[in-house]
Design an enzyme around this catalytic site. Structure first.
Site, short mmCIF file in Angstrom:
data_model
loop_
_atom_site.label_atom_id
_atom_site.label_comp_id
_atom_site.label_asym_id
_atom_site.label_seq_id
_atom_site.Cartn_x
_atom_site.Cartn_y
_atom_site.Cartn_z
N GLU A 1 0.85 -1.20 0.00
CA GLU A 1 0.00 0.00 0.00
C GLU A 1 0.88 1.25 0.00
OE1 GLU A 1 -2.39 1.70 -0.53
OE2 GLU A 1 -4.26 1.08 0.39
N ASP A 2 0.30 2.35 -0.46
CA ASP A 2 1.03 3.62 -0.41
C ASP A 2 0.96 4.24 0.97
OD1 ASP A 2 -1.71 4.03 -0.67
OD2 ASP A 2 -1.55 5.60 -2.18
N ASP B 1 -4.17 5.58 6.36
CA ASP B 1 -4.66 6.81 6.98
C ASP B 1 -5.67 6.40 8.06
OD1 ASP B 1 -5.15 9.54 7.27
OD2 ASP B 1 -6.57 9.63 5.63
N LYS C 1 0.09 6.88 8.85
CA LYS C 1 -0.37 8.02 9.66
C LYS C 1 -1.10 7.46 10.87
CE LYS C 1 -1.69 11.29 5.97
NZ LYS C 1 -2.90 11.94 5.38
N PHE D 1 -1.58 16.15 4.58
CA PHE D 1 -1.86 15.59 3.26
C PHE D 1 -0.60 15.60 2.40
CE2 PHE D 1 -3.58 14.93 -0.89
CZ PHE D 1 -4.56 13.99 -0.64
N ASP E 1 -1.56 11.02 -4.85
CA ASP E 1 -2.12 12.10 -5.65
C ASP E 1 -2.96 13.07 -4.84
OD1 ASP E 1 -4.28 10.14 -5.24
OD2 ASP E 1 -5.42 11.44 -6.56
N ARG F 1 1.27 12.48 -8.81
CA ARG F 1 1.74 11.11 -8.56
C ARG F 1 3.19 10.92 -9.02
NH1 ARG F 1 -2.65 7.80 -7.17
NH2 ARG F 1 -4.60 8.28 -8.19
P1 IMP Z 1 -7.66 5.07 4.50
O1 IMP Z 1 -8.24 6.27 5.18
O2 IMP Z 1 -6.62 4.39 5.34
O3 IMP Z 1 -8.74 4.14 4.03
O4 IMP Z 1 -6.90 5.62 3.22
C1 IMP Z 1 -7.53 5.56 1.97
C2 IMP Z 1 -6.73 6.12 0.86
O5 IMP Z 1 -6.76 7.52 0.96
C3 IMP Z 1 -5.24 5.77 0.78
O6 IMP Z 1 -4.99 4.50 0.22
C4 IMP Z 1 -4.80 6.89 -0.15
O7 IMP Z 1 -5.07 6.54 -1.49
C5 IMP Z 1 -5.65 8.05 0.29
N1 IMP Z 1 -4.90 8.96 1.20
C6 IMP Z 1 -4.93 9.00 2.54
N2 IMP Z 1 -4.10 9.97 3.00
C7 IMP Z 1 -3.55 10.53 1.89
C8 IMP Z 1 -2.58 11.59 1.69
O8 IMP Z 1 -2.04 12.22 2.63
N3 IMP Z 1 -2.26 11.87 0.41
C9 IMP Z 1 -2.80 11.21 -0.66
N4 IMP Z 1 -3.69 10.23 -0.52
C10 IMP Z 1 -4.07 9.89 0.75
MG MG Z 2 -4.38 3.77 -1.80
#
Ligand code: IMP
Ligand code: MG
Length: 176
Positions: free
Chosen positions: A97-98, A101, A129, A150, A157, A163
């Site tokens: 995963e990237d 969050d 995070k 962010f 992105d 990206r």
């Molecule tokens: P989740 O809140 O852990 O489900 O994160 C969902 C998705 O939100 C991640 O896989 C990213 O694609 C995107 N995301 C969360 N934080 C960031 C950020 O700081 N920059 C860019 N994309 C983010």
């Molecule tokens: Mg993602």
């Protein structure tokens, strides 16, 4: 609104850390046949750099998922835009995963993947995070812990842009 990007993690730092993660994964999963599963689109840079440094036999697969927060379900809903094209039953899965969050996306994705009975699931994320976490997810491999800001670049992105930046930066908005 003017957008500016301030470098948070340099290209050199990313390269160094990805090498360290690969070394650890090579030790932990030595001798196992794995499926490296990238979550599109954000993980593409990380998965290509990381996978080239892994030494065990590996197949590669990609999924594209979106999560929606739905107030009637506490965990929201997940939409599978592109599903796996490999059978993962009894295979060792390495999810790449990237960023984690809130943890919502992975929480729901991992639930679905577990139902397909892989031998094991490991999770590697370039960025974490922890402060933003709402769903319990503990990655096995973390590139960098970052504050609740962010970030963009190296796959991440903002409205599909940035990206292709070679580094990770914090996106700021200012009037003018
Ligand atoms: P989740 O809140 O852990 O489900 O994160 C969902 C998705 O939100 C991640 O896989 C990213 O694609 C995107 N995301 C969360 N934080 C960031 C950020 O700081 N920059 C860019 N994309 C983010
Ligand atoms: Mg993602």
């Amino acid at each position: 609104m003017k957008e500016t990007v301030k470098v948070l993690i340099s290209e050199e730092q990313i390269k160094q850390r990805v090498g360290e993660l690969a070394e650890q994964i090579n030790k932990d999963l030595a001798g196992k046949e794995i499926i490296i599963l990238g979550v599109l689109k954000g993980s593409v840079f990380f998965i290509t750099d990381l996978s080239r440094r892994l030494t065990m036999p590996a197949e590669m697969a990609f999924m594209d998922v979106s999560s929606y927060y739905d107030s009637t379900h506490s965990s929201g809903e997940i939409k599978i835009n592109l599903d796996l094209d490999l059978i993962i039953k009894d295979k060792h899965l390495l999810i790449v995963e990237d960023i984690i969050d809130t943890g919502r996306t992975l929480h729901m994705l991992m639930e679905r993947l577990r139902a397909r009975k892989p031998a094991s699931i490991s999770l590697a994320t370039l960025l974490n995070k922890p402060v933003a976490r709402e769903f319990e997810i503990t990655p096995d491999y973390v590139g960098f812990e970052i504050p609740d800001k962010f970030v963009v670049g190296y796959g991440l992105d903002y409205a599909q842009r940035y990206r292709n930046l070679p580094y990770i930066g914090v996106l700021n908005f200012s009037e003018d």
